[in-house]
Design an enzyme around this catalytic site. Structure first.
Site, PDB file in Angstrom:
ATOM      1  N   LYS A 100       0.870  -0.974   0.115  1.00 12.73           N
ATOM      2  CA  LYS A 100       0.263  -0.088   0.168  1.00 12.73           C
ATOM      3  C   LYS A 100       1.132   0.880  -0.051  1.00 12.73           C
ATOM      4  O   LYS A 100       1.988   1.250   0.605  1.00 12.73           O
ATOM      5  CB  LYS A 100      -0.786  -0.076   1.208  1.00 12.73           C
ATOM      6  CG  LYS A 100      -2.196   1.241   0.908  1.00 12.73           C
ATOM      7  CD  LYS A 100      -2.391   1.558   2.308  1.00 12.73           C
ATOM      8  CE  LYS A 100      -2.477   2.699   2.195  1.00 12.73           C
ATOM      9  NZ  LYS A 100      -3.321   3.604   3.822  1.00 12.73           N
ATOM     10  N   GLY A 161      -7.306   9.743   9.518  1.00  8.57           N
ATOM     11  CA  GLY A 161      -8.236  10.412  11.025  1.00  8.57           C
ATOM     12  C   GLY A 161      -8.906  11.741  11.372  1.00  8.57           C
ATOM     13  O   GLY A 161      -8.938  12.078  12.694  1.00  8.57           O
ATOM     14  N   ALA A 187      -9.109   5.793   4.401  1.00  7.69           N
ATOM     15  CA  ALA A 187      -8.710   7.463   5.203  1.00  7.69           C
ATOM     16  C   ALA A 187      -9.771   8.665   5.317  1.00  7.69           C
ATOM     17  O   ALA A 187     -10.456   9.153   4.684  1.00  7.69           O
ATOM     18  CB  ALA A 187      -7.473   8.187   4.360  1.00  7.69           C
TER      19      ALA A 187
END
Lengths: 257, 95
Positions: A100, A161, A187
């Site tokens: 990734k 986040g 994300a």
């Protein structure tokens, strides 16, 4: 409905929820959360061994590489050179060519440096890696990454986040329409409805880390995300009703008094 | 150099002159960014002394990734820079 496995480069996955392993309290909590999530694909980072503390635990003693598909990432890499170095090390440390790919452009947003990302994707794809690039929500970038040999496109929903959910569903929809590659939203997912939304738009999978690990009850949230991804995917395949400005009555007029 | 004593089959004793290559020579190198001293002669020996199993790690010697089957045959020496890495928890997150 028919079976709905996720198939990428010959690999078959039952679960469309991918999870990260960062930010947990300890390895035990990590393992329990992954179990509760039902995920098949688990991302890990590559870091130095603590040579002076031989008692320090090993993540892969808690997460069975035979049960889960381990997807190493190049988290923390800000340059092409770093990303290549970490990718090549991870191939040597692990058992597969999966990577990734993250080439980060900015410390505060953790947005990808897409120019570096494209360069690294090209190089790694040529070296035989199966590249999953973490990218932005630009449909042109998605196209360039596909041409460069990526195995899938991983557009961000929002900053890593941030928990903001899908900030640009329109761009995501365009990417989904225009690319022939699998799309894994990565994300920014904050809670279950965000994950369901990603799947309803047509994403092939969703990668979630912070939303689970950072929840007050990570195990419960892992389970919530599992159900959300299933629900969203099923709703997508079921074919929703269109959105209308005005009502259409549900009951017949015939037979009214 | 040093002298070692080896008993023979008949009960006689033979004195053996040991040369440099047979004794642990301490090498000063950099391991995972820190100065490190070791008597290990090869990467494989270094990992053994550190108690690190080769499976699940990757090793870089002077910026070159060394394949696992080459650990036994790769000698290490003064001034070398070695990185040993493994998989840790870390998803799409801020470090």
């Amino acid at each position: 409905m028919q079976e709905d496995k996720l198939i990428i480069r010959g690999m078959e996955f039952t679960s469309r929820l991918w999870v990260g392993t960062g930010k947990y309290k300890d390895f035990e909590e990590t393992a329990r959360a992954i179990e509760a999530s039902g995920a098949d694909v688990v991302t890990v980072a590559v870091r130095r061994v603590n040579v002076f503390d031989r008692k320090s635990e090993n993540l892969l003693d808690f997460i069975d590489p035979g049960k889960y598909k381990i997807l190493p990432n190049t988290a923390g890499c800000y340059t092409v050179a770093d990303a290549l170095r970490y990718a090549r090390l991870s191939r040597e440390a692990g058992v597969s060519d999966l990577i990734k790919l993250e080439v980060i452009g900015d410390e505060r947003t953790l947005f990808p440096d897409v120019i570096g990302l494209l360069e690294a994707t090209e190089i790694l794809a040529r070296e035989g890696f199966i590249v999953f690039p973490y990218t932005n929500d630009d449909p042109i970038m998605a196209r360039r990454l596909a041409d460069a040999g990526a195995a899938a496109v991983m557009p961000l929903a929002a900053p890593i986040g941030s928990g903001l959910g899908i900030r640009n569903p329109y761009n995501l929809k365009i990417i989904l329409e225009q690319t022939s590659l699998p799309v894994v939203v990565d994300a920014g997912v904050g809670t279950a409805s965000d994950a369901a939304r990603a799947m309803e738009l047509g994403a092939d999978a969703t990668l979630i880390n912070t939303a689970i690990a950072g929840a007050k009850d990570p195990i419960a949230m892992a389970s919530a995300m599992k159900h959300a991804v299933i629900a969203g995917r099923l709703a997508y395949r079921a074919g929703r009703i269109p959105m209308k400005l005005y009502a259409t009555a549900s009951s017949p007029i015939e037979g009214m008094l | 150099m040093g002298i070692g004593r080896i008993p023979t089959y008949d009960g006689d004793t033979v004195f053996l002159l040991m040369t440099d290559t047979m004794i642990d020579e301490t090498k000063r190198l950099t391991l995972n960014g820190e100065p490190f001293e070791t008597g290990a002669a090869t990467l494989a020996e270094l990992l053994r002394r550190l108690g690190i199993a080769p499976s699940g790690v990757a090793v870089e010697l002077n910026l070159q990734i060394i394949k696992k089957d080459a650990y036994e045959g790769t000698r290490i020496g003064n001034g070398d820079s070695i990185e040993i890495v493994r998989f840790v928890g870390g998803g799409a997150h801020k470090d």
